[in-house]
Structures are given as C-alpha cells and as structure tokens.
Design a protein around this motif. Sequence first.
Motif, PDB file in Angstrom:
ATOM      1  N   MET A  22      36.844 -77.181 105.420  1.00  0.00           N
ATOM      2  CA  MET A  22      36.858 -78.599 105.054  1.00  0.00           C
ATOM      3  C   MET A  22      37.953 -79.369 105.789  1.00  0.00           C
ATOM      4  N   LYS A  23      39.019 -78.700 106.206  1.00  0.00           N
ATOM      5  CA  LYS A  23      40.111 -79.364 106.918  1.00  0.00           C
ATOM      6  C   LYS A  23      39.704 -79.789 108.323  1.00  0.00           C
ATOM      7  N   SER A  27      35.834 -85.877 106.137  1.00  0.00           N
ATOM      8  CA  SER A  27      35.299 -86.017 104.777  1.00  0.00           C
ATOM      9  C   SER A  27      34.247 -84.944 104.523  1.00  0.00           C
ATOM     10  N   PHE A  28      33.925 -84.777 103.266  1.00  0.00           N
ATOM     11  CA  PHE A  28      32.871 -83.832 102.903  1.00  0.00           C
ATOM     12  C   PHE A  28      31.530 -84.318 103.451  1.00  0.00           C
ATOM     13  N   SER A  29      31.345 -85.625 103.483  1.00  0.00           N
ATOM     14  CA  SER A  29      30.108 -86.192 104.032  1.00  0.00           C
ATOM     15  C   SER A  29      29.946 -85.842 105.504  1.00  0.00           C
ATOM     16  N   GLU A  30      31.051 -85.886 106.251  1.00  0.00           N
ATOM     17  CA  GLU A  30      30.986 -85.515 107.668  1.00  0.00           C
ATOM     18  C   GLU A  30      30.618 -84.045 107.817  1.00  0.00           C
ATOM     19  N   LEU A  31      31.187 -83.195 106.981  1.00  0.00           N
ATOM     20  CA  LEU A  31      30.869 -81.767 107.009  1.00  0.00           C
ATOM     21  C   LEU A  31      29.378 -81.546 106.738  1.00  0.00           C
ATOM     22  N   VAL A  32      28.858 -82.199 105.715  1.00  0.00           N
ATOM     23  CA  VAL A  32      27.441 -82.044 105.360  1.00  0.00           C
ATOM     24  C   VAL A  32      26.551 -82.575 106.481  1.00  0.00           C
ATOM     25  N   ASN A  34      27.239 -82.790 109.671  1.00  0.00           N
ATOM     26  CA  ASN A  34      27.332 -81.859 110.790  1.00  0.00           C
ATOM     27  C   ASN A  34      26.499 -80.612 110.524  1.00  0.00           C
ATOM     28  N   ALA A  35      26.593 -80.079 109.322  1.00  0.00           N
ATOM     29  CA  ALA A  35      25.822 -78.885 108.963  1.00  0.00           C
ATOM     30  C   ALA A  35      24.326 -79.165 109.026  1.00  0.00           C
ATOM     31  N   ILE A  40      19.035 -78.765 111.831  1.00  0.00           N
ATOM     32  CA  ILE A  40      17.900 -79.402 112.514  1.00  0.00           C
ATOM     33  C   ILE A  40      17.746 -78.845 113.926  1.00  0.00           C
ATOM     34  N   GLU A  41      18.853 -78.719 114.658  1.00  0.00           N
ATOM     35  CA  GLU A  41      18.811 -78.174 116.016  1.00  0.00           C
ATOM     36  C   GLU A  41      18.317 -76.729 116.015  1.00  0.00           C
ATOM     37  N   LYS A  42      18.780 -75.948 115.068  1.00  0.00           N
ATOM     38  CA  LYS A  42      18.336 -74.558 114.957  1.00  0.00           C
ATOM     39  C   LYS A  42      16.834 -74.492 114.677  1.00  0.00           C
ATOM     40  N   GLN A  43      16.365 -75.356 113.792  1.00  0.00           N
ATOM     41  CA  GLN A  43      14.939 -75.391 113.444  1.00  0.00           C
ATOM     42  C   GLN A  43      14.102 -75.776 114.663  1.00  0.00           C
ATOM     43  N   LYS A  44      14.559 -76.765 115.433  1.00  0.00           N
ATOM     44  CA  LYS A  44      13.827 -77.185 116.625  1.00  0.00           C
ATOM     45  C   LYS A  44      13.745 -76.051 117.642  1.00  0.00           C
TER      46      LYS A  44
END
Length: 81
Positions: A22-23, A27-32, A34-35, A40-44
């Motif tokens: 998290m550091k 923000s937690f929103s940025e982490l989510v 990014n994840a 999405i990239e992995k799925q594509k």
Amino acid sequence: MVRKTVAIRDDLFHKLELNHIMKQYQSFSELVSNALQLLIEKQKKEQYKLAMIEASKDKQYLEDMKSIEDDFKYSDYENIR
C-alpha cells in the motif's frame, strides 16, 4: 471517474500492509485501479493466446500465413548491406 465501494477480506488487506504494498500507491483507489488494469491486460493476453491456439488448428489460416510468409520472404533482407 467512477466511484465504487470495495470490500475486501481482512487477510488480503493484512497481506497488503504486511508486504508494504500500500505504501507504493498514493491511495487505496490507485492500488485497486492499478490491479484492475493489470488484470485486464492479463485477460487480453490470455484471450489472444487462446485465439492463436485456435488459429493454429485452422487449415485456411495456416495456408494464409504461409502465403504471406512466402510473399515477404525477401523483404527481410532488403536493408542488409
């Protein structure tokens, strides 16, 4: 930007804290976000891989690829001096 409420398991959140993940984010929103982008990239990539596996079984596709390869076999050497 879309706002959503996210609930995650306690153990997962604890692992994020424990590994100082998290550091790395503002923000937690940025982490989510990014994840989710990575997911999405992995799925594509997985969908593309499956499509190529299917194409490798398609006789017409393989014939077309061979024809294209033959048409351009000399172009690889055009800039070699």
